[in-house]
Design a protein around this motif. Structure first.
Motif, PDB file in Angstrom:
ATOM      1  N   ASN A  82       0.836  -1.194   0.000  1.00 19.61           N
ATOM      2  CA  ASN A  82       0.000   0.000   0.000  1.00 19.61           C
ATOM      3  C   ASN A  82       0.876   1.250   0.000  1.00 19.61           C
ATOM      4  O   ASN A  82       1.960   1.274   0.591  1.00 19.61           O
ATOM      5  CB  ASN A  82      -0.911   0.009   1.225  1.00 19.61           C
ATOM      6  CG  ASN A  82      -1.989   1.066   1.133  1.00 19.61           C
ATOM      7  OD1 ASN A  82      -1.747   2.233   1.419  1.00 19.61           O
ATOM      8  ND2 ASN A  82      -3.180   0.663   0.720  1.00 19.61           N
ATOM      9  N   ALA A  83       0.375   2.303  -0.644  1.00 20.18           N
ATOM     10  CA  ALA A  83       1.169   3.535  -0.771  1.00 20.18           C
ATOM     11  C   ALA A  83       1.439   4.213   0.561  1.00 20.18           C
ATOM     12  O   ALA A  83       2.389   5.003   0.666  1.00 20.18           O
ATOM     13  CB  ALA A  83       0.455   4.513  -1.712  1.00 20.18           C
ATOM     14  N   VAL A  84       0.636   3.948   1.586  1.00 21.77           N
ATOM     15  CA  VAL A  84       0.855   4.584   2.886  1.00 21.77           C
ATOM     16  C   VAL A  84       1.460   3.604   3.891  1.00 21.77           C
ATOM     17  O   VAL A  84       1.424   3.841   5.107  1.00 21.77           O
ATOM     18  CB  VAL A  84      -0.441   5.193   3.451  1.00 21.77           C
ATOM     19  CG1 VAL A  84      -0.962   6.283   2.537  1.00 21.77           C
ATOM     20  CG2 VAL A  84      -1.499   4.131   3.703  1.00 21.77           C
ATOM     21  N   TYR A  85       2.036   2.523   3.392  1.00 21.74           N
ATOM     22  CA  TYR A  85       2.658   1.538   4.284  1.00 21.74           C
ATOM     23  C   TYR A  85       3.722   2.187   5.163  1.00 21.74           C
ATOM     24  O   TYR A  85       3.845   1.855   6.347  1.00 21.74           O
ATOM     25  CB  TYR A  85       3.262   0.411   3.450  1.00 21.74           C
ATOM     26  CG  TYR A  85       4.045  -0.606   4.249  1.00 21.74           C
ATOM     27  CD1 TYR A  85       3.400  -1.504   5.096  1.00 21.74           C
ATOM     28  CD2 TYR A  85       5.443  -0.676   4.146  1.00 21.74           C
ATOM     29  CE1 TYR A  85       4.112  -2.444   5.824  1.00 21.74           C
ATOM     30  CE2 TYR A  85       6.157  -1.612   4.864  1.00 21.74           C
ATOM     31  CZ  TYR A  85       5.496  -2.494   5.701  1.00 21.74           C
ATOM     32  OH  TYR A  85       6.209  -3.421   6.427  1.00 21.74           O
ATOM     33  N   HIS A  86       4.475   3.122   4.587  1.00 15.68           N
ATOM     34  CA  HIS A  86       5.534   3.764   5.372  1.00 15.68           C
ATOM     35  C   HIS A  86       4.949   4.511   6.566  1.00 15.68           C
ATOM     36  O   HIS A  86       5.536   4.497   7.658  1.00 15.68           O
ATOM     37  CB  HIS A  86       6.335   4.732   4.491  1.00 15.68           C
ATOM     38  CG  HIS A  86       5.571   5.964   4.106  1.00 15.68           C
ATOM     39  ND1 HIS A  86       4.551   5.964   3.160  1.00 15.68           N
ATOM     40  CD2 HIS A  86       5.644   7.240   4.568  1.00 15.68           C
ATOM     41  CE1 HIS A  86       4.066   7.169   3.047  1.00 15.68           C
ATOM     42  NE2 HIS A  86       4.692   7.971   3.887  1.00 15.68           N
ATOM     43  N   ALA A  87       3.789   5.145   6.375  1.00 15.98           N
ATOM     44  CA  ALA A  87       3.160   5.875   7.476  1.00 15.98           C
ATOM     45  C   ALA A  87       2.710   4.912   8.569  1.00 15.98           C
ATOM     46  O   ALA A  87       2.826   5.208   9.766  1.00 15.98           O
ATOM     47  CB  ALA A  87       1.977   6.688   6.960  1.00 15.98           C
ATOM     48  N   ALA A  88       2.192   3.747   8.147  1.00 14.09           N
ATOM     49  CA  ALA A  88       1.769   2.752   9.129  1.00 14.09           C
ATOM     50  C   ALA A  88       2.951   2.220   9.922  1.00 14.09           C
ATOM     51  O   ALA A  88       2.874   2.043  11.147  1.00 14.09           O
ATOM     52  CB  ALA A  88       1.045   1.606   8.426  1.00 14.09           C
ATOM     53  N   GLU A  89       4.070   1.979   9.244  1.00 14.64           N
ATOM     54  CA  GLU A  89       5.245   1.458   9.938  1.00 14.64           C
ATOM     55  C   GLU A  89       5.868   2.501  10.865  1.00 14.64           C
ATOM     56  O   GLU A  89       6.339   2.167  11.960  1.00 14.64           O
ATOM     57  CB  GLU A  89       6.284   0.971   8.923  1.00 14.64           C
ATOM     58  CG  GLU A  89       5.906  -0.323   8.240  1.00 14.64           C
ATOM     59  CD  GLU A  89       5.837  -1.489   9.224  1.00 14.64           C
ATOM     60  OE1 GLU A  89       6.861  -2.154   9.440  1.00 14.64           O
ATOM     61  OE2 GLU A  89       4.737  -1.719   9.781  1.00 14.64           O
ATOM     62  N   ILE A  90       5.842   3.750  10.445  1.00 10.71           N
ATOM     63  CA  ILE A  90       6.325   4.814  11.336  1.00 10.71           C
ATOM     64  C   ILE A  90       5.420   4.893  12.566  1.00 10.71           C
ATOM     65  O   ILE A  90       5.895   5.039  13.700  1.00 10.71           O
ATOM     66  CB  ILE A  90       6.381   6.158  10.587  1.00 10.71           C
ATOM     67  CG1 ILE A  90       7.540   6.139   9.579  1.00 10.71           C
ATOM     68  CG2 ILE A  90       6.544   7.325  11.557  1.00 10.71           C
ATOM     69  CD1 ILE A  90       7.581   7.348   8.668  1.00 10.71           C
ATOM     70  N   GLY A  91       4.113   4.776  12.349  1.00  8.89           N
ATOM     71  CA  GLY A  91       3.185   4.762  13.483  1.00  8.89           C
ATOM     72  C   GLY A  91       3.424   3.568  14.386  1.00  8.89           C
ATOM     73  O   GLY A  91       3.385   3.692  15.623  1.00  8.89           O
ATOM     74  N   ARG A  92       3.664   2.419  13.794  1.00  7.73           N
ATOM     75  CA  ARG A  92       3.921   1.210  14.597  1.00  7.73           C
ATOM     76  C   ARG A  92       5.198   1.371  15.420  1.00  7.73           C
ATOM     77  O   ARG A  92       5.244   0.986  16.600  1.00  7.73           O
ATOM     78  CB  ARG A  92       4.021  -0.016  13.681  1.00  7.73           C
ATOM     79  CG  ARG A  92       4.169  -1.334  14.433  1.00  7.73           C
ATOM     80  CD  ARG A  92       3.806  -2.506  13.536  1.00  7.73           C
ATOM     81  NE  ARG A  92       4.803  -2.770  12.513  1.00  7.73           N
ATOM     82  CZ  ARG A  92       5.764  -3.703  12.636  1.00  7.73           C
ATOM     83  NH1 ARG A  92       5.845  -4.434  13.740  1.00  7.73           N
ATOM     84  NH2 ARG A  92       6.613  -3.903  11.652  1.00  7.73           N
ATOM     85  N   ALA A  93       6.225   1.958  14.805  1.00 10.09           N
ATOM     86  CA  ALA A  93       7.468   2.185  15.536  1.00 10.09           C
ATOM     87  C   ALA A  93       7.253   3.129  16.711  1.00 10.09           C
ATOM     88  O   ALA A  93       7.783   2.914  17.813  1.00 10.09           O
ATOM     89  CB  ALA A  93       8.538   2.745  14.596  1.00 10.09           C
ATOM     90  N   GLU A  94       6.460   4.183  16.498  1.00  6.13           N
ATOM     91  CA  GLU A  94       6.186   5.130  17.584  1.00  6.13           C
ATOM     92  C   GLU A  94       5.412   4.454  18.714  1.00  6.13           C
ATOM     93  O   GLU A  94       5.677   4.703  19.899  1.00  6.13           O
ATOM     94  CB  GLU A  94       5.412   6.330  17.042  1.00  6.13           C
ATOM     95  CG  GLU A  94       5.014   7.351  18.092  1.00  6.13           C
ATOM     96  CD  GLU A  94       6.182   7.974  18.832  1.00  6.13           C
ATOM     97  OE1 GLU A  94       5.962   8.493  19.945  1.00  6.13           O
ATOM     98  OE2 GLU A  94       7.315   7.940  18.314  1.00  6.13           O
ATOM     99  N   ALA A  95       4.446   3.600  18.358  1.00  5.82           N
ATOM    100  CA  ALA A  95       3.693   2.881  19.389  1.00  5.82           C
ATOM    101  C   ALA A  95       4.603   1.952  20.176  1.00  5.82           C
ATOM    102  O   ALA A  95       4.485   1.827  21.402  1.00  5.82           O
ATOM    103  CB  ALA A  95       2.542   2.104  18.750  1.00  5.82           C
ATOM    104  N   LEU A  96       5.526   1.290  19.494  1.00  6.51           N
ATOM    105  CA  LEU A  96       6.494   0.434  20.180  1.00  6.51           C
ATOM    106  C   LEU A  96       7.381   1.255  21.111  1.00  6.51           C
ATOM    107  O   LEU A  96       7.678   0.846  22.239  1.00  6.51           O
ATOM    108  CB  LEU A  96       7.359  -0.309  19.154  1.00  6.51           C
ATOM    109  CG  LEU A  96       6.698  -1.490  18.446  1.00  6.51           C
ATOM    110  CD1 LEU A  96       7.486  -1.884  17.206  1.00  6.51           C
ATOM    111  CD2 LEU A  96       6.577  -2.686  19.404  1.00  6.51           C
TER     112      LEU A  96
END
Length: 582
Positions: free
Chosen positions: A322-336
């Motif tokens: 997905n084109a916004v995968y990077h945003a999701a992964e950045i969000g996941r990293a912040e949650a971690l």
């Protein structure tokens, strides 16, 4: 260790709260109170579990059923939620939340007649959503004329014209009537909805279908000012090549209903109503599994509620293509990171850097994490990579230079640090954080003192209520030997940050410098009492404070090889050294 339910149930049993049927009642009460506690803390998974147990013990309790529905909807578990809602309805219960779960289930299965019947029988979602949902349901049944009438009826309601116009345009586009859809957008009939990211992308798709490529290109460029994510980049490249983009924003009536819930969630976001916003976002993703904007919104809400595991799980639902995968992964990293697992967060960003190496935001986010971990060399490299991947450096990039400057300064690379700070100020001349950091550093290095003081005074003027910046001004005046002038600023900083040990320690030194020794000792004792406040232990030399309490600041300065304050004051402001800045 006993569970919450066991602990509370045992406590109530000890109070004799249950009479003859104490054992079974204890189980019910324990589950109920555990569920309530989980609800208060936002732990939806625990709430769903405990309310589910409570419902098993008391299946006719409408309040328990409704709360169980809420917990399951918040988790995105709509099969469980709608089953509980049916159970509540069968018992004659009246709950708008339960009705919402039932309507969502019927919409997901494309049972549009059931959706319309629920709304006709006043078992819908409320006045804000019912009209739009009904209009999309009419379209789902193949009656476009009725759908358009329904959209117009919503538009006539006060405050709803923009919502209705936006969804009417999407409905028209979904059946291929792009001229009518663009007429609504072009006349401003979609209101502010047309200016959202999704609104702009929907309109670009419509314009491309009408071969109005230049207008579509202008719309992208004027709206986003060149700051494009991968989805927008791909869209821009397509319209620049004068190629049509399929209208995928809404592909069916069910998609349209998903968009209604996402629209409502977006309207509520930031309005102190996170629970309801989350419910709408969850319904949107239930109706349309690939609605990644709703998915990201739900994840952000869960993160803001402290539900980091649920947020991580939700971010992980965005597919890698997905084109916004990077945003999701950045969000996941912040949650971690917020969960406390910074190593795992950095690992996520390291993998993302491999797959999205061309994106500056990936490198800058990783750099921020490195800087927080005091891995300054790694942070410097990552900030440089982010700047190298920035097509056009402008005002928005001031922070990258500022942050890299901090990383350089922490590595004792002052020449490079100063260059970065000054570049940040070129991009954002009155940025108070940069003015404060650079000015303070110059004073500590006894360089360009007049310019340094001017910088800090400008920072205070911009942020007069920032305790850190006001502290800097007072401390710089102290370091310059201007003790009387320093007092008022340091006292103000202590008012703004009363439990900060660094500020209290500084105020103690300033009091000592002007002869207020008892007050100085009091402030040093306060500073010691706050050493464990947040991360202050890393910035405060507790042993030095204890030594000041034993022998006084002048003796400590002599032991450190510096002149006592009286001599520093006699030497004049330009030559004063003051003492270590802690």
């Amino acid at each position: 260790m006993p569970s919450i339910r066991q602990t509370i149930g045992a406590a109530l049993l000890a109070l004799g709260a249950f009479g003859p049927a104490g054992a079974s009642a204890a189980g019910l009460a324990g589950d109920y109170l555990a569920a309530r506690q989980a609800s208060f803390t936002g732990d939806f998974a625990a709430a769903a579990e405990y309310y589910g147990r409570a419902v098993e013990n008391d299946p006719s309790n409408a309040s328990l059923l409704e709360r169980a529905v809420l917990a399951n909807v918040s988790l995105g578990r709509f099969e469980e939620a709608s089953a509980l809602a049916d159970q509540l309805s069968e018992q004659g219960g009246n709950s708008q939340l339960a009705q919402m779960a039932q309507v969502a289930r019927d919409a997901q299965s494309e049972n549009y007649s059931a959706v319309l019947m629920a709304i006709d029988e006043d078992r819908g979602l409320g006045p804000l959503a019912d009209g739009l949902i009904a209009a999309w349901a009419q379209l789902g049944q193949g009656d476009m004329s009725a759908a358009l009438v329904a959209f117009d009826e919503v538009s006539a309601q006060q405050g709803l014209s923009a919502f209705a116009g936006y969804h009417k345009a999407l409905a028209l586009a979904s059946v291929g009537d792009f001229d009518s859809a663009e007429a609504i957008f072009g006349a401003g009939g979609a209101g502010g909805m047309a200016n959202t990211r999704r609104g702009i992308m929907a309109r670009v798709e419509i314009l491309s279908q009408l071969d109005r490529f230049d207008q579509a290109l202008t719309l992208i460029d004027e709206t986003f000012s060149g700051d494009l994510d991968p989805a927008l980049v791909a869209m821009r490249e397509t319209v620049a090549a004068k190629e049509k983009i399929p209208f995928t924003h809404v592909r069916s009536a069910r998609d349209g209903m998903a968009e209604v819930f996402y629209t409502l969630a977006g309207a509520l976001a930031g309005e102190q109503n996170a629970d309801l916003t989350l419910i709408y976002a969850r319904i949107a993703t239930y109706l349309r599994a690939d609605h990644v904007d709703a998915m990201l919104l739900a994840a952000e809400l869960l993160e803001s509620l402290g539900q980091y595991d649920l947020a991580i799980e939700t971010y992980s639902g965005v597919p890698s293509d997905n084109a916004v995968y990077h945003a999701a992964e950045i969000g996941r990293a912040e949650a971690l990171r917020r969960k406390g697992d910074t190593d795992a967060a950095i690992a996520v960003l390291d993998r993302l850097r491999e797959s999205h190496d061309d994106m500056a935001v990936v490198h800058s986010t990783l750099a921020d994490f490195y800087r927080e971990q005091e891995r300054y060399a790694d942070a410097t490299e990552a900030y440089t990579a982010a700047l190298d991947r920035t097509d056009e450096v402008g005002e928005r990039q001031w922070f990258l230079f500022y942050a890299r400057g901090i990383a350089h300064e922490r590595q004792d690379m002052w020449e490079q640090a100063e260059a970065d700070f000054r570049r940040a100020l070129e991009l954002n001349p009155e940025q108070p954080q940069v003015l404060n950091y650079l000015g303070y550093s110059l004073v500590e290095k006894q360089q360009k003192l007049d310019e340094a003081l001017d910088m800090i005074e400008r920072a205070v003027a911009a942020r007069p209520d920032s305790g850190y910046i006001v502290d800097s001004l007072g401390w710089v005046l102290y370091r310059l030997g201007r003790y009387d002038e320093a007092v008022g600023h340091m006292e103000r900083a202590a008012e703004l940050m009363p439990v900060d040990p660094v500020v209290n320690d500084h105020l103690g030194d300033v009091y000592w410098a002007v002869g207020r020794e008892l007050e100085a000792e009091f402030q040093w004792k306060r500073a010691l009492s706050f050493v464990d406040w947040e991360d202050a232990a890393e910035e405060v030399d507790a042993e030095r404070i204890r030594r000041k309490l034993e022998v006084g600041l002048d003796q400590v300065l002599v032991e450190e090889g510096a002149p006592p304050l009286r001599m520093a004051g006699d030497a004049g402001a330009e030559d004063a050294t003051g003492g270590d800045a802690n």
